[in-house]
Design a protein around this motif. Structure first.
Motif, PDB file in Angstrom:
ATOM      1  N   UNK A  39      50.401  33.364  47.213  1.00 40.19           N
ATOM      2  CA  UNK A  39      49.782  33.712  46.279  1.00 40.19           C
ATOM      3  C   UNK A  39      49.890  35.275  45.611  1.00 40.19           C
ATOM      4  N   UNK A  40      50.236  36.151  46.652  1.00 42.02           N
ATOM      5  CA  UNK A  40      50.757  37.669  46.174  1.00 42.02           C
ATOM      6  C   UNK A  40      51.707  37.496  45.421  1.00 42.02           C
ATOM      7  N   UNK A  41      51.845  38.526  44.440  1.00 40.69           N
ATOM      8  CA  UNK A  41      52.979  38.895  43.701  1.00 40.69           C
ATOM      9  C   UNK A  41      53.088  40.222  43.108  1.00 40.69           C
ATOM     10  N   UNK A  42      54.166  40.829  42.671  1.00 37.68           N
ATOM     11  CA  UNK A  42      54.375  41.982  41.837  1.00 37.68           C
ATOM     12  C   UNK A  42      55.479  42.156  41.194  1.00 37.68           C
ATOM     13  N   UNK A  43      55.530  42.693  39.950  1.00 38.26           N
ATOM     14  CA  UNK A  43      56.834  43.026  39.314  1.00 38.26           C
ATOM     15  C   UNK A  43      56.782  44.482  38.760  1.00 38.26           C
TER      16      UNK A  43
END
Ligand code: HEC
Ligand code: HEC
Ligand code: HEC
Ligand code: HEC
Ligand code: HEC
Ligand code: HEC
Ligand code: HEC
Ligand code: HEC
Length: 468
Positions: free
Chosen positions: A455-459
């Motif tokens: 579930x971790x994410x970064x853009x």
């Protein structure tokens, strides 16, 4: 640069013995003359501390608005009146300055607040000090101007001024000059530190103005004071803009995140802490071992004095009691022991959540470039708690001629809008170069996105416009 420091220490030693060889020469003309041609510099410098370090009173109460920034005159010590006073000093930043004059026994040249002669002090608080001249108002030696005036740093300016700006005073020497006054103890080679007596409160003391010896043991040892300070502007009064480079002008704030609850704490509050009643300590590096300041010392065999520890590479570190415990004392923030602080300090800037960072020519924001200008794209990934968790990695470029994706096997860009890696464990990436060439005119944007299966994410994205 190393040689500069060597010269600093040599000069410092020389000055300690001789009382200022460079300044003891003639050829001074005074800052009123410098002002004629350098009005702007003069104006900002009069708002800073150096020229105010020693102010003559002519034995009369000065005007109440003498000092800039609305700083009041000092209060005189009990029983002292202005007709005994020759000089005020150290008043500029606080309004709590001292005075020099004639004491009750009729001896002139005494620091009336403390009762000792001013002799030892005068060299660093004047311009063109000559220990063989004088005495001046009961003080050993003579000097050209009160306070640290233009020539106190630049050296005598007669030749320069009389040749209409030719023969400028040597700035390299001027830099070395900072260390003549901004050090504590005996030299700039060692950092004086006095631990508190067993029955005393507090952290111990670095002594007065130890900036030069601290800088020499810091990661900024190859820089000099004017990296960060404009010496013609005040640092004590921040609105004057004396600090010309801040931490984040040279270090990437994004690479040094903090636990969210502390996001408001400024770099300087930890890395240059004023903890323990010190001024901003110029060591910058922080240790993560649970060692108290009072224990971070060694005794020098030769003089039996205590000095701050220096590691095998010549670097000194701030101890955590000076840094964390000055806030984490149960008042400003919850209390911590030194051991707890050490555990939390270790890796304090390692993000706890997955973070990605893409940079174009070192920049995070929108970039305008010329057609023939090199464009360099670098990617970084900090896994946080998602280390090795399978993830989808998108490394994309949008261009005037369609989407491209970065292909890890091809190690380059291919046309299309596809993920670069699928179900590939998150790992740390530091400044991996994705492109380094010129680009045809047009509008581009470079994308980096990692979506982990936990579930971790970064853009992150950087737009680039290449001028036609
Ligand atoms: C007669 C005019 C005049 C006077 C008086 C004068 N200067 Fe200058 N100064 C100049 C000029 C012109 C320059 C060159 C400016 C430039 O090229 O940017 C200069 C440049 C300098 C520089 C820079 C040198 C460099 O390498 O960039 C320093 C430092 C300096 N002056 C200090 C002083 C000091 C200190 C005094 C007083 C003791 C003083 N000046 C008095 C005209 C003067
Ligand atoms: C080696 C040079 C040197 C000597 C010697 C020296 N000072 Fe200073 N002094 C400085 C410097 C540099 C500063 C400013 C730096 C700072 O405040 O961190 C300063 C600042 C001060 C201040 C202002 C502090 C403030 O809070 O604004 C006072 C007061 C002072 N000195 C008193 C003295 C007295 C009294 C003596 C003699 C016992 C003395 N100094 C000897 C270099 C020196
Ligand atoms: C505390 C020490 C100090 C004092 C006092 C000082 N200077 Fe400087 N000055 C420096 C240093 C160091 C540099 C070089 C700065 C750099 O490399 O960025 C410099 C640079 C200069 C320059 C060239 C660059 C510029 O900023 O334009 C001029 C001109 C100059 N000083 C004139 C003066 C004059 C005139 C005075 C008095 C009104 C004065 N300085 C007072 C330390 C000092
Ligand atoms: C890497 C940047 C940097 C360098 C290099 C640096 N300083 Fe500083 N200095 C600062 C900052 C930041 C402050 C604190 C400003 C503030 O927030 O009040 C400061 C504060 C000071 C002060 C004001 C007293 C205090 O502690 O608040 C003095 C005096 C000072 N520095 C002298 C020096 C001298 C002398 C040198 C060279 C030996 C030097 N500095 C090198 C960044 C630097
Ligand atoms: C002749 C001694 C002397 C020299 C040389 C000297 N200083 Fe200072 N400096 C002082 C004293 C004394 C003070 C305290 C002024 C005060 O408190 O009013 C001071 C104050 C300062 C301050 C704080 C002043 C303010 O208004 O914020 C800074 C920053 C500073 N010095 C940096 C430097 C740098 C950088 C150099 C070299 C380019 C330098 N000094 C050279 C003695 C010196
Ligand atoms: C003028 C640019 C500049 C400024 C301003 C500056 N630094 Fe640095 N800093 C450097 C350079 C260059 C290095 C050396 C990098 C290296 O050794 O690879 C460095 C190294 C460091 C290091 C050691 C790096 C490591 O990886 O261990 C720390 C910590 C640090 N700086 C903190 C600070 C803090 C905090 C500030 C603000 C008070 C600051 N710096 C301001 C340029 C700067
Ligand atoms: C300028 C003051 C200040 C300094 C210095 C400081 N802290 Fe904090 N810290 C705070 C405040 C305020 C909080 C918020 C907690 C609270 O309200 O009590 C906090 C919270 C924390 C938290 C809890 C984070 C969370 O997510 O709940 C940790 C861990 C922490 N600090 C560690 C440290 C360490 C380690 C140091 C030294 C390297 C340090 N702090 C230095 C002010 C400070
Ligand atoms: C709460 C206190 C605190 C604050 C605020 C803080 N730091 Fe740090 N910083 C530390 C500690 C503690 C370390 C040592 C961590 C370690 O060794 O694992 C450190 C290490 C560093 C390092 C060297 C290691 C590395 O990660 O490169 C740099 C550079 C650095 N900090 C820059 C900054 C900058 C820039 C800021 C402001 C944006 C900042 N720090 C704010 C406490 C702090």
């Amino acid at each position: 640069m190393k040689t500069t420091w060597l010269r600093w220490s040599v000069m410092t030693f020389g000055v300690a013995v001789l009382g200022g060889p460079a300044l003891a020469q003639n050829g001074y003309i005074g800052d009123d003359t410098c002002k004629i041609c350098h009005q702007d510099l003069y104006d900002s410098y009069m708002q800073s501390g150096h020229p105010w370090m020693l102010v003559p009173t002519n034995r009369q109460q000065p005007a109440a608005d003498l000092y800039p920034h609305g700083v009041p005159l000092p209060e005189l010590p009990q029983g002292v009146t202005w007709d005994q006073v020759d000089y005020i000093f150290g008043n500029f930043s606080s309004g709590h300055g001292y005075v020099v004059g004639t004491n009750a026994e009729g001896t002139q040249g005494i620091v009336l607040n403390r009762g000792f002669p001013y002799n030892f002090c005068v060299r660093c608080h004047t311009t063109g000090y000559d220990p063989t001249g004088g005495p001046t108002n009961g003080i050993t030696g003579s000097w050209v101007q009160n306070g640290i005036r233009c020539e106190g740093c630049h050296g005598p300016g007669e030749q320069h001024a009389t040749s209409f700006g030719g023969n400028p005073p040597d700035l390299n020497e001027a830099r070395a000059v900072c260390a003549n006054c901004h050090y504590a103890g005996t030299d700039v080679e060692r950092i004086d530190f006095t631990p508190p007596e067993p029955d005393q409160e507090g952290f111990g003391s670095f002594g007065h103005h130890p900036q030069a010896e601290q800088l020499l043991r810091s990661p900024h040892k190859n820089g000099d004071c004017s990296w960060c300070h404009d010496p013609h502007k005040s640092t004590f009064f921040p609105e004057e803009g004396g600090v010309i480079k801040h931490c984040t002008d040279c270090h990437d704030a994004k690479q040094h995140p903090l636990p969210p609850a502390m996001a408001h704490v400024d770099c300087v509050e930890c890395h240059m802490t004023e903890g323990g009643g010190h001024r901003h300590i110029h060591l910058f590096q922080i240790m993560t071992q649970p060692i108290a300041a009072a224990d971070n010392v060694y005794v020098d065999e030769t003089d039996q004095k205590t000095y701050w520890n220096v590691d095998a590479n010549g670097n000194a570190f701030l101890t955590l009691d000076l840094v964390c415990l000055t806030c984490h004392n149960g008042q400003e923030a919850f209390a911590m022991t030194l051991e707890e602080a050490a555990a939390e300090a270790q890796g304090i800037h390692v993000p706890t959540v997955l973070t990605v960072d893409i940079k174009v020519n070192g920049q995070d924001d929108f970039l305008l470039v010329q057609q023939d200008q090199q464009v360099s794209v670098d990617a970084s990934v900090a896994p946080g708690a998602s280390q090795n968790v399978p993830a989808t990695w998108w490394i994309l470029a949008s261009t005037n001629f369609g989407w491209f994706y970065w292909d890890p096997i091809f190690d380059g860009w291919l046309p299309g809008l596809y993920p670069s890696l699928v179900d590939f464990g998150v790992f740390e990436v530091q400044d991996y170069n994705l492109y380094n060439d010129t680009l045809p005119p047009g509008t581009y944007s470079f994308w980096l996105a990692v979506f982990a299966n936990d579930g971790a994410m970064d853009v992150d994205v950087v737009p680039v416009y290449v001028l036609p």
